[in-house]
Design an enzyme around this catalytic site. Structure first.
Site, PDB file in Angstrom:
ATOM      1  N   ASP A  89       0.839  -1.191   0.000  1.00  0.00           N
ATOM      2  CA  ASP A  89       0.000   0.000   0.000  1.00  0.00           C
ATOM      3  C   ASP A  89       0.877   1.245   0.000  1.00  0.00           C
ATOM      4  O   ASP A  89       1.881   1.300   0.715  1.00  0.00           O
ATOM      5  CB  ASP A  89      -0.868   0.011   1.266  1.00  0.00           C
ATOM      6  CG  ASP A  89      -2.341   0.165   0.954  1.00  0.00           C
ATOM      7  OD1 ASP A  89      -2.688   1.132   0.265  1.00  0.00           O
ATOM      8  OD2 ASP A  89      -3.136  -0.674   1.408  1.00  0.00           O
TER       9      ASP A  89
ATOM     10  N   ASP B 252      -3.639   4.297  -2.390  1.00  0.00           N
ATOM     11  CA  ASP B 252      -4.767   4.698  -1.544  1.00  0.00           C
ATOM     12  C   ASP B 252      -5.398   6.005  -2.053  1.00  0.00           C
ATOM     13  O   ASP B 252      -4.683   6.985  -2.319  1.00  0.00           O
ATOM     14  CB  ASP B 252      -4.260   4.880  -0.111  1.00  0.00           C
ATOM     15  CG  ASP B 252      -5.370   5.174   0.877  1.00  0.00           C
ATOM     16  OD1 ASP B 252      -6.245   4.318   1.044  1.00  0.00           O
ATOM     17  OD2 ASP B 252      -5.347   6.266   1.477  1.00  0.00           O
TER      18      ASP B 252
ATOM     19  N   GLU C 211      -7.021   2.893  -5.954  1.00  0.00           N
ATOM     20  CA  GLU C 211      -8.295   2.968  -5.221  1.00  0.00           C
ATOM     21  C   GLU C 211      -8.973   4.273  -5.613  1.00  0.00           C
ATOM     22  O   GLU C 211      -8.429   5.354  -5.382  1.00  0.00           O
ATOM     23  CB  GLU C 211      -8.064   2.939  -3.705  1.00  0.00           C
ATOM     24  CG  GLU C 211      -9.385   2.945  -2.950  1.00  0.00           C
ATOM     25  CD  GLU C 211      -9.246   3.353  -1.484  1.00  0.00           C
ATOM     26  OE1 GLU C 211     -10.135   2.991  -0.696  1.00  0.00           O
ATOM     27  OE2 GLU C 211      -8.277   4.039  -1.122  1.00  0.00           O
TER      28      GLU C 211
ATOM     29  N   HIS D   3     -10.798  -3.916   3.787  1.00  0.00           N
ATOM     30  CA  HIS D   3     -10.639  -3.470   5.166  1.00  0.00           C
ATOM     31  C   HIS D   3     -11.540  -2.292   5.524  1.00  0.00           C
ATOM     32  O   HIS D   3     -11.668  -1.946   6.695  1.00  0.00           O
ATOM     33  CB  HIS D   3      -9.186  -3.071   5.406  1.00  0.00           C
ATOM     34  CG  HIS D   3      -8.761  -1.918   4.559  1.00  0.00           C
ATOM     35  ND1 HIS D   3      -8.640  -2.012   3.179  1.00  0.00           N
ATOM     36  CD2 HIS D   3      -8.443  -0.636   4.863  1.00  0.00           C
ATOM     37  CE1 HIS D   3      -8.265  -0.851   2.696  1.00  0.00           C
ATOM     38  NE2 HIS D   3      -8.137   0.006   3.691  1.00  0.00           N
ATOM     39  N   ASP D   4     -12.168  -1.665   4.523  1.00  0.00           N
ATOM     40  CA  ASP D   4     -13.034  -0.513   4.774  1.00  0.00           C
ATOM     41  C   ASP D   4     -14.518  -0.857   4.680  1.00  0.00           C
ATOM     42  O   ASP D   4     -15.361   0.027   4.805  1.00  0.00           O
ATOM     43  CB  ASP D   4     -12.739   0.609   3.761  1.00  0.00           C
ATOM     44  CG  ASP D   4     -11.472   1.369   4.090  1.00  0.00           C
ATOM     45  OD1 ASP D   4     -11.098   1.418   5.277  1.00  0.00           O
ATOM     46  OD2 ASP D   4     -10.850   1.912   3.158  1.00  0.00           O
TER      47      ASP D   4
END
Length: 566
Positions: free
Chosen positions: A102, A204, A259, A333-334
């Site tokens: 990431d 991200d 993302e 994860h979100d």
């Protein structure tokens, strides 16, 4: 060109997303670490994974679980050492696997040395690394943009009397990508990790890096009147990403995924089309908003099945026709666990988990498996707000009560929507704390871990885990899954999502029942006559009894099947 060699291998690969804090603890600290992941690589290899996506393990105050980076070039001691990281890369390469890390460069932690310098004075050399604005004429905020974590997007700095932009947590200051030196720093830090042997990056919220430099007020009466239209897919974003590709992604032959927050199909085609020289693929989140009432995350409603299918169809056909590439996912994860959102995490938990997997893995794109998804981990059974760790959830619990909800009503929404639903520790076995740690876990383990864990599923040839292994293998074996033309088949059926993938010499057919009742599905006369009438071979199904092949199929509750016609 440098981009071409990478166009093949990752299109047949499956990515496994590791949330390191919750994957495996090797020290008894209660927090997962790099050595814990290295010790479980054989499990991931056996699953068929080729790319491991490791979420942030950089030095961080952990206000947003590592997405607030204080040092981009050092490993946070909570996760181990640089030697541990180097060992992870070596062990992955021994197994023919790749590491995707990431990168968080829309913002940094306010504890990063850049920001600590920037806040010293208005003429500090690092001042322009961030976005500063004077107060409005009335002394208030520079504009009415809202943070994605709730509240204003501007934070006041007492030392210099100006506000800095923070689109997420107040400790995550947005970097100023208009500054060429910031862009150079971002490229340099990615080169640093690529030189170490990292094979790719997940970027991200990367489509937020270019802001409208007028910083105008938004219309607060609009459903999205929070400022996002002034910084989402902004005016220079494609220019900035092409620059990164030229400096880093292309020369190092990296696999990359962007993302994309609140993006559009048109932009994602540009981001992921090979000749554009930007990303390998993109995440979009539209299909995970179909249970948002009035488009609002913190308002509940049953999910809109017709809209879910429409969105998958739109992105499959749109990306395919224009040459873009999808990153396929239900979970991350979100997000709350998809099993609890779109399936039945009780009586039909096994069937639902397999159904969701089959539906997704038959689509065009690169599939992502989020840790625990392959076991059918559901949302945990939360009882109290004190059980949560997530900063967004705790902020919204307060904000929802300020809006007039009772504590119980607010908790009901947090239970459904919290990011902590996906962040509970990985369930390895039936021992204490699910084999995740010998210490006290940082976030409690779901109470169903004795029934839902890796060890028990490895022993069961009909488990959800076994089903995922088979799907991952099929993607490598069947070219039509990568290349076949997507054609929707279900014609707005209230319970069935059915589609075909049409190749030169073969046709793949996927039929899934998203309901808890048996339901009939019929192929159209044209499709049956042209494609399906000659019979089909079952590649994979999620029930012991498979529906008899015919023009009309009877699909059991949460049944899902993949056939091929050659």
């Amino acid at each position: 060109m440098a981009n071409e060699p990478q166009q093949q291998w990752w299109r047949k690969s499956t990515v496994y997303q590791v949330y390191p804090k919750s994957f495996k603890d090797s020290t008894g600290s209660g927090t997962g670490d790099i050595k814990g992941l290295t010790g479980r690589l054989d499990y991931l290899q056996e699953l068929g994974i080729e790319i491991v996506w490791l979420q942030p393990v950089y030095v961080s105050p952990q206000n947003d679980n590592g997405y607030d980076v204080a040092d981009y070039r050092q490993i946070d001691p909570a996760f181990g050492t640089m030697e541990d990281f180097d060992e992870l890369i070596r062990e992955l390469k021994k197994r023919g696997m790749h590491l995707m890390t990431d990168i968080v460069v829309n913002h940094s932690s306010t504890e990063h040395p850049w920001f600590q310098e920037a806040r010293q004075s208005k003429d500090n050399p690092y001042r322009d690394y961030y976005i500063w604005r004077d107060p409005a004429p009335d002394g208030g905020l520079p504009n009415n943009w809202q943070s994605k974590f709730g509240g204003p997007a501007w934070q006041f700095d007492e030392t210099t009397g100006q506000y800095f932009l923070a689109l997420f947590d107040k400790t995550q200051a947005d970097l100023n990508w208009e500054n060429e030196q910031v862009r150079r720093e971002a490229a340099d830090l990615m080169i640093y990790w690529a030189e170490k042997g990292v094979d790719g990056f997940r970027m991200d919220v990367i489509n937020l890096i270019s802001k409208d430099q007028r910083f105008p007020d938004d219309d607060p009466s609009a459903s999205t009147g929070d400022g996002r239209k002034f910084y989402t897919d902004g005016p220079r974003v494609h220019e900035f990403i092409k620059e990164l590709h030229a400096k880093v992604f292309g020369p190092y032959n990296l696999v990359t995924v962007g993302e994309m927050s609140s993006t559009t199909l048109e932009h994602c085609i540009r981001y992921s089309k090979p000749e554009e020289r930007e990303f390998s693929m993109t995440f979009n989140f539209h299909h995970l908003k179909v249970d948002y009432k009035n488009g609002q995350k913190w308002e509940l409603k049953p999910y809109d099945f017709a809209e879910l299918k429409r969105l998958f169809t739109e992105w499959q056909t749109g990306m395919q026709q224009a040459g873009g590439w999808n990153a396929l996912f239900w979970n991350n994860h979100d997000q709350p666990r998809a099993l609890s959102r779109f399936g039945d995490d009780g009586e039909y938990r096994t069937e639902s988990a397999k159904m969701l997997a089959t539906t997704l893995h038959g689509l065009q794109g690169t599939p992502y498996v989020y840790q625990g998804e392959e076991l059918g981990m559901p949302n945990p059974d939360w009882h109290d707000i004190r059980e949560f760790n997530d900063i967004e959830s705790k902020n919204m619990y307060r904000i929802l009560q300020e809006r007039g909800l009772t504590g119980g009503q607010a908790l009901e929404i947090i239970r459904e929507r919290s990011r902590d639903n996906s962040r509970t520790p990985m369930q390895w076995d039936a021992s204490e704390h699910a084999g995740f740690t010998e210490g006290t876990p940082w976030l409690r383990v779901d109470r169903r871990y004795r029934q839902i864990n890796v060890q028990s599923e490895q022993a069961d040839p009909h488990s959800i885990l076994a089903h995922y292994k088979q799907l991952i293998k099929l993607r490598k074996q069947e070219q039509v899954i990568s290349d076949g033309l997507f054609v929707r088949l279900d014609e707005e059926h209230p319970h069935i999502f059915a589609y075909s993938r049409i190749g030169e010499t073969e046709t793949l057919i996927v039929v899934s029942n998203f309901s808890g009742t048996q339901t009939g599905f019929s192929f159209t006369e044209d499709f049956w006559a042209s494609r399906a009438g000659n019979g089909a071979r079952l590649l994979i199904g999620n029930t012991r009894q498979t529906p008899a092949w015919g023009k009309t199929l009877e699909i059991p509750p949460y049944g899902s099947y993949m056939w091929i016609i050659r």
